[in-house]
Design a protein around this motif. Structure first.
Motif, PDB file in Angstrom:
ATOM      1  N   ILE A 158       0.844  -1.197   0.000  1.00 30.18           N
ATOM      2  CA  ILE A 158       0.000   0.000   0.000  1.00 30.18           C
ATOM      3  C   ILE A 158       0.879   1.247   0.000  1.00 30.18           C
ATOM      4  O   ILE A 158       1.890   1.310   0.704  1.00 30.18           O
ATOM      5  CB  ILE A 158      -0.901   0.035   1.247  1.00 30.18           C
ATOM      6  CG1 ILE A 158      -1.715  -1.254   1.352  1.00 30.18           C
ATOM      7  CG2 ILE A 158      -1.819   1.250   1.225  1.00 30.18           C
ATOM      8  CD1 ILE A 158      -2.485  -1.372   2.651  1.00 30.18           C
ATOM      9  N   GLY A 159       0.490   2.235  -0.757  1.00 25.29           N
ATOM     10  CA  GLY A 159       1.138   3.543  -0.710  1.00 25.29           C
ATOM     11  C   GLY A 159       0.154   4.552  -0.147  1.00 25.29           C
ATOM     12  O   GLY A 159      -1.062   4.432  -0.352  1.00 25.29           O
ATOM     13  N   SER A 174       1.524  11.428   2.907  1.00 20.64           N
ATOM     14  CA  SER A 174       1.938  11.566   4.303  1.00 20.64           C
ATOM     15  C   SER A 174       0.794  11.948   5.238  1.00 20.64           C
ATOM     16  O   SER A 174       0.748  11.510   6.393  1.00 20.64           O
ATOM     17  CB  SER A 174       3.072  12.587   4.415  1.00 20.64           C
ATOM     18  OG  SER A 174       2.703  13.820   3.822  1.00 20.64           O
ATOM     19  N   THR A 175      -0.152  12.740   4.764  1.00 22.07           N
ATOM     20  CA  THR A 175      -1.265  13.147   5.620  1.00 22.07           C
ATOM     21  C   THR A 175      -2.140  11.967   6.012  1.00 22.07           C
ATOM     22  O   THR A 175      -2.802  11.987   7.055  1.00 22.07           O
ATOM     23  CB  THR A 175      -2.100  14.221   4.905  1.00 22.07           C
ATOM     24  OG1 THR A 175      -1.238  15.296   4.517  1.00 22.07           O
ATOM     25  CG2 THR A 175      -3.180  14.783   5.805  1.00 22.07           C
ATOM     26  N   ALA A 176      -2.145  10.919   5.184  1.00 24.00           N
ATOM     27  CA  ALA A 176      -2.994   9.758   5.456  1.00 24.00           C
ATOM     28  C   ALA A 176      -2.483   8.911   6.615  1.00 24.00           C
ATOM     29  O   ALA A 176      -3.187   8.009   7.078  1.00 24.00           O
ATOM     30  CB  ALA A 176      -3.113   8.893   4.198  1.00 24.00           C
ATOM     31  N   LYS A 177      -1.270   9.190   7.093  1.00 25.39           N
ATOM     32  CA  LYS A 177      -0.726   8.370   8.188  1.00 25.39           C
ATOM     33  C   LYS A 177      -1.509   8.538   9.488  1.00 25.39           C
ATOM     34  O   LYS A 177      -1.313   7.777  10.432  1.00 25.39           O
ATOM     35  CB  LYS A 177       0.742   8.699   8.421  1.00 25.39           C
ATOM     36  CG  LYS A 177       1.003  10.053   9.055  1.00 25.39           C
ATOM     37  CD  LYS A 177       2.495  10.295   9.215  1.00 25.39           C
ATOM     38  CE  LYS A 177       2.790  11.644   9.867  1.00 25.39           C
ATOM     39  NZ  LYS A 177       4.229  11.904   9.972  1.00 25.39           N
ATOM     40  N   TYR A 178      -2.403   9.536   9.526  1.00 22.77           N
ATOM     41  CA  TYR A 178      -3.185   9.757  10.734  1.00 22.77           C
ATOM     42  C   TYR A 178      -4.402   8.840  10.823  1.00 22.77           C
ATOM     43  O   TYR A 178      -5.106   8.865  11.829  1.00 22.77           O
ATOM     44  CB  TYR A 178      -3.608  11.229  10.825  1.00 22.77           C
ATOM     45  CG  TYR A 178      -2.424  12.149  11.010  1.00 22.77           C
ATOM     46  CD1 TYR A 178      -1.924  12.421  12.274  1.00 22.77           C
ATOM     47  CD2 TYR A 178      -1.772  12.698   9.919  1.00 22.77           C
ATOM     48  CE1 TYR A 178      -0.812  13.234  12.444  1.00 22.77           C
ATOM     49  CE2 TYR A 178      -0.660  13.510  10.067  1.00 22.77           C
ATOM     50  CZ  TYR A 178      -0.182  13.773  11.333  1.00 22.77           C
ATOM     51  OH  TYR A 178       0.929  14.571  11.499  1.00 22.77           O
ATOM     52  N   SER A 212       2.627  -4.179   3.601  1.00 21.63           N
ATOM     53  CA  SER A 212       3.700  -3.185   3.500  1.00 21.63           C
ATOM     54  C   SER A 212       3.081  -1.828   3.224  1.00 21.63           C
ATOM     55  O   SER A 212       2.297  -1.673   2.287  1.00 21.63           O
ATOM     56  CB  SER A 212       4.658  -3.569   2.370  1.00 21.63           C
ATOM     57  OG  SER A 212       5.555  -2.510   2.091  1.00 21.63           O
ATOM     58  N   LEU A 213       3.420  -0.833   4.057  1.00 18.63           N
ATOM     59  CA  LEU A 213       2.886   0.524   3.896  1.00 18.63           C
ATOM     60  C   LEU A 213       4.026   1.492   3.614  1.00 18.63           C
ATOM     61  O   LEU A 213       4.973   1.601   4.389  1.00 18.63           O
ATOM     62  CB  LEU A 213       2.133   0.952   5.161  1.00 18.63           C
ATOM     63  CG  LEU A 213       1.639   2.411   5.191  1.00 18.63           C
ATOM     64  CD1 LEU A 213       0.629   2.665   4.078  1.00 18.63           C
ATOM     65  CD2 LEU A 213       1.035   2.731   6.558  1.00 18.63           C
ATOM     66  N   THR A 214       3.934   2.206   2.499  1.00 20.53           N
ATOM     67  CA  THR A 214       4.916   3.223   2.135  1.00 20.53           C
ATOM     68  C   THR A 214       4.247   4.587   2.200  1.00 20.53           C
ATOM     69  O   THR A 214       3.232   4.820   1.526  1.00 20.53           O
ATOM     70  CB  THR A 214       5.455   2.995   0.710  1.00 20.53           C
ATOM     71  OG1 THR A 214       6.053   1.703   0.633  1.00 20.53           O
ATOM     72  CG2 THR A 214       6.484   4.047   0.334  1.00 20.53           C
ATOM     73  N   ILE A 215       4.793   5.500   3.019  1.00 19.32           N
ATOM     74  CA  ILE A 215       4.216   6.836   3.171  1.00 19.32           C
ATOM     75  C   ILE A 215       5.177   7.874   2.601  1.00 19.32           C
ATOM     76  O   ILE A 215       6.306   8.023   3.092  1.00 19.32           O
ATOM     77  CB  ILE A 215       3.900   7.140   4.649  1.00 19.32           C
ATOM     78  CG1 ILE A 215       2.814   6.179   5.150  1.00 19.32           C
ATOM     79  CG2 ILE A 215       3.450   8.581   4.819  1.00 19.32           C
ATOM     80  CD1 ILE A 215       2.376   6.397   6.574  1.00 19.32           C
ATOM     81  N   ILE A 217      -3.608   5.397  -1.117  1.00 20.87           N
ATOM     82  CA  ILE A 217      -4.591   6.271  -0.482  1.00 20.87           C
ATOM     83  C   ILE A 217      -4.102   7.694  -0.647  1.00 20.87           C
ATOM     84  O   ILE A 217      -2.987   8.034  -0.233  1.00 20.87           O
ATOM     85  CB  ILE A 217      -4.787   5.937   1.007  1.00 20.87           C
ATOM     86  CG1 ILE A 217      -5.355   4.526   1.168  1.00 20.87           C
ATOM     87  CG2 ILE A 217      -5.741   6.927   1.657  1.00 20.87           C
ATOM     88  CD1 ILE A 217      -4.351   3.479   1.487  1.00 20.87           C
ATOM     89  N   MET A 218      -4.922   8.533  -1.271  1.00 22.81           N
ATOM     90  CA  MET A 218      -4.521   9.912  -1.541  1.00 22.81           C
ATOM     91  C   MET A 218      -5.763  10.776  -1.716  1.00 22.81           C
ATOM     92  O   MET A 218      -6.884  10.272  -1.774  1.00 22.81           O
ATOM     93  CB  MET A 218      -3.625   9.979  -2.786  1.00 22.81           C
ATOM     94  CG  MET A 218      -4.284   9.527  -4.064  1.00 22.81           C
ATOM     95  SD  MET A 218      -3.119   9.281  -5.444  1.00 22.81           S
ATOM     96  CE  MET A 218      -2.160  10.781  -5.405  1.00 22.81           C
ATOM     97  N   GLY A 219      -5.537  12.081  -1.826  1.00 22.51           N
ATOM     98  CA  GLY A 219      -6.670  12.996  -1.925  1.00 22.51           C
ATOM     99  C   GLY A 219      -6.865  13.626  -3.281  1.00 22.51           C
ATOM    100  O   GLY A 219      -7.902  14.236  -3.539  1.00 22.51           O
ATOM    101  N   HIS A 220      -5.877  13.505  -4.171  1.00 22.88           N
ATOM    102  CA  HIS A 220      -5.975  14.155  -5.478  1.00 22.88           C
ATOM    103  C   HIS A 220      -5.402  13.212  -6.522  1.00 22.88           C
ATOM    104  O   HIS A 220      -4.240  13.331  -6.903  1.00 22.88           O
ATOM    105  CB  HIS A 220      -5.208  15.486  -5.461  1.00 22.88           C
ATOM    106  CG  HIS A 220      -5.407  16.320  -6.686  1.00 22.88           C
ATOM    107  ND1 HIS A 220      -6.582  16.960  -6.970  1.00 22.88           N
ATOM    108  CD2 HIS A 220      -4.568  16.613  -7.708  1.00 22.88           C
ATOM    109  CE1 HIS A 220      -6.455  17.617  -8.109  1.00 22.88           C
ATOM    110  NE2 HIS A 220      -5.246  17.414  -8.576  1.00 22.88           N
ATOM    111  N   PRO A 221      -6.190  12.242  -6.996  1.00 23.54           N
ATOM    112  CA  PRO A 221      -5.673  11.254  -7.941  1.00 23.54           C
ATOM    113  C   PRO A 221      -5.117  11.915  -9.199  1.00 23.54           C
ATOM    114  O   PRO A 221      -5.729  12.846  -9.730  1.00 23.54           O
ATOM    115  CB  PRO A 221      -6.910  10.408  -8.268  1.00 23.54           C
ATOM    116  CG  PRO A 221      -7.813  10.579  -7.098  1.00 23.54           C
ATOM    117  CD  PRO A 221      -7.606  11.985  -6.646  1.00 23.54           C
TER     118      PRO A 221
END
Length: 321
Positions: free
Chosen positions: A102-103, A106-110, A129-132, A151-155
Motif C-alpha cells: 500500500i502507498g 503523508s497526511t494519510a498516516k493519521y 507493506s505501507l509506504t508513506i 490512499i490519496m486525496g488528489h488522484p
C-alpha cells in the motif's frame, strides 16, 4: 511489429532498468554484482533485438529513450507478475495469508495505520507493506506496478485508475492558542496577508490546495518556512513561528487539547475527499482485493474526528478528475 522482442530475456531487462536507476553502467554493475562488460553486453544484445536506441548519454548520466521507457514499463510489469506469483505460491503452501503493498500520502498516516490494524485482526496471516511519501512520489509509484493501491486525496489525471471514495477531508488554517485573530469571526483571506505561513514542500497535496485557495483570493501567502512534515509544521505553529494551512485530520488531537485553534476564514474549511486508487491494469490478488474492499466499506470510520466529533461538510465537494 518487432518479432525479435519475444527473444528478450529478463536479465537484459534488469540490466536496462539498473542502468536507468543508477545513471551509469558502473552503478548497474555494482547493483547486479556483475562486471561492466557483462552489463554492456546485455544492453547491446537487447538493443539489437529491438532495433532501437534504448539509452541516451547526458551530462547527468544515462537516461532512457522513448523505446527504453517502453521496455522499462515491460520490466516493471514482469517484476510485479513475479511478485504476485510468489505470493500465490506462498499462499498455496500456507506460508502466508498473502502480501499487500500500500502507498499513502503523508497526511494519510493519521488514519491508515488504524485501518490496517483493524484489517489485520480479521486476516492475521496477511503481510502488509505501507509506504508513506508525498503526492508526487505516490504519483510516480502508481506509474509502476509495485503498489497494489494507494490512499490519496488528489488522484493524478494522467494515469488510468480505478478510484473509490473513502470519506471527506477538511482543510483549515491553524494558529497558536492566543493568536491575535483567535476571536475574530468571518475573516477574509486578505486578513491573512501579513501572516507568516509554515508550509508543506512544493509537490505535496496540501501545498497545492493552499496555493489554489490563495490564488482564488488573488493573494500570495507569505511563506516563512517549507517543511516536509505535518508534525514539524504543527510544532512550529504551537511555538508561535506562524500559522499554517493544513489538513484538519493532522491536528485533531491538538485542537481538542487546545494547543492549536482554527481561524474563522471565509471559504474554509475546504473539504476534499480521501480516495483509494489503483491502476486499472493492475491485477489484485485476493488479499489485496479484500483490503481494498475493506477500506472502501469501512475506511470512513477511521478518519480522525474534529473537536466537535462531527466531520466538516462542504456543500460543493470537489469533483474527481
Amino acid at each position: 511489429m518487432i518479432s525479435n522482442l519475444r527473444d528478450v530475456t529478463f536479465r537484459q531487462l534488469r540490466a536496462l532498468a539498473s542502468v536507468a536507476a543508477g545513471g551509469s553502467v558502473t552503478a548497474a554493475a555494482n547493483k547486479l554484482h556483475l562486471t561492466q562488460p557483462a552489463v554492456t553486453l546485455q544492453i547491446r544484445n537487447l538493443q539489437q533485438l529491438c532495433g532501437l536506441p534504448l539509452l541516451q548519454r547526458t551530462s547527468d548520466g544515462m537516461i532512457l529513450t522513448p523505446a527504453g521507457q517502453e521496455l522499462y514499463a515491460l520490466y516493471e510489469r514482469i517484476e510485479a507478475a513475479i511478485d504476485s506469483c510468489a505470493t500465490s505460491l506462498d499462499m498455496i503452501v500456507g506460508r502466508t495469508g498473502g502480501r499487500i503493498s500500500i502507498g499513502a500520502v503523508s497526511t494519510a498516516k493519521y488514519f491508515v495505520p488504524s485501518a490496517i490494524a483493524a484489517f489485520s485482526k480479521l486476516h492475521p496471516g496477511t503481510d502488509i507493506s505501507l509506504t508513506i511519501v508525498n503526492r508526487q512520489e505516490i504519483r510516480q509509484a502508481l506509474r509502476g506496478y509495485a503498489l497494489d493501491f494507494a490512499i490519496m486525496g488528489h488522484p493524478p489525471p494522467d494515469i488510468e485508475l480505478d478510484i473509490h471514495l473513502v470519506g471527506d477531508h477538511p482543510h483549515v488554517v491553524i494558529a497558536p492558542a492566543g493568536h491575535r485573530l483567535a476571536n475574530a469571526s468571518e475573516l477574509a483571506a486578505v486578513d491573512l496577508a501579513q501572516e507568516t505561513f509554515m508550509s508543506r514542500e512544493p509537490g505535496s497535496g496540501t501545498r497545492f490546495l493552499m496555493e489554489q485557495f490563495f490564488e482564488n483570493s488573488y493573494l500570495e501567502p507569505q511563506i516563512g518556512m517549507e517543511m516536509g512534515s505535518n508534525e514539524t509544521i504543527k510544532q512550529a505553529v504551537i511555538a508561535g513561528l506562524g500559522i499554517a494551512f493544513i489538513s484538519a485530520h493532522t491536528v485533531a488531537v491538538e485542537l481538542k487539547e487546545g494547543r492549536l485553534i482554527t481561524l474563522d476564514v471565509a471559504g474554509l474549511p475546504i473539504v476534499r475527499q480521501w480516495f483509494v486508487v489503483r491502476r486499472k491494469d493492475k491485477v489484485l490478488l485476493p488479499p489485496a482485493q479484500e483490503m481494498l474492499d475493506f477500506l472502501v466499506a469501512n475506511g470512513k470510520q477511521f478518519l480522525p474526528q474534529t473537536p466537535t466529533g462531527a466531520a466538516w461538510t462542504d456543500p460543493r465537494p470537489a469533483p474527481v478528475k
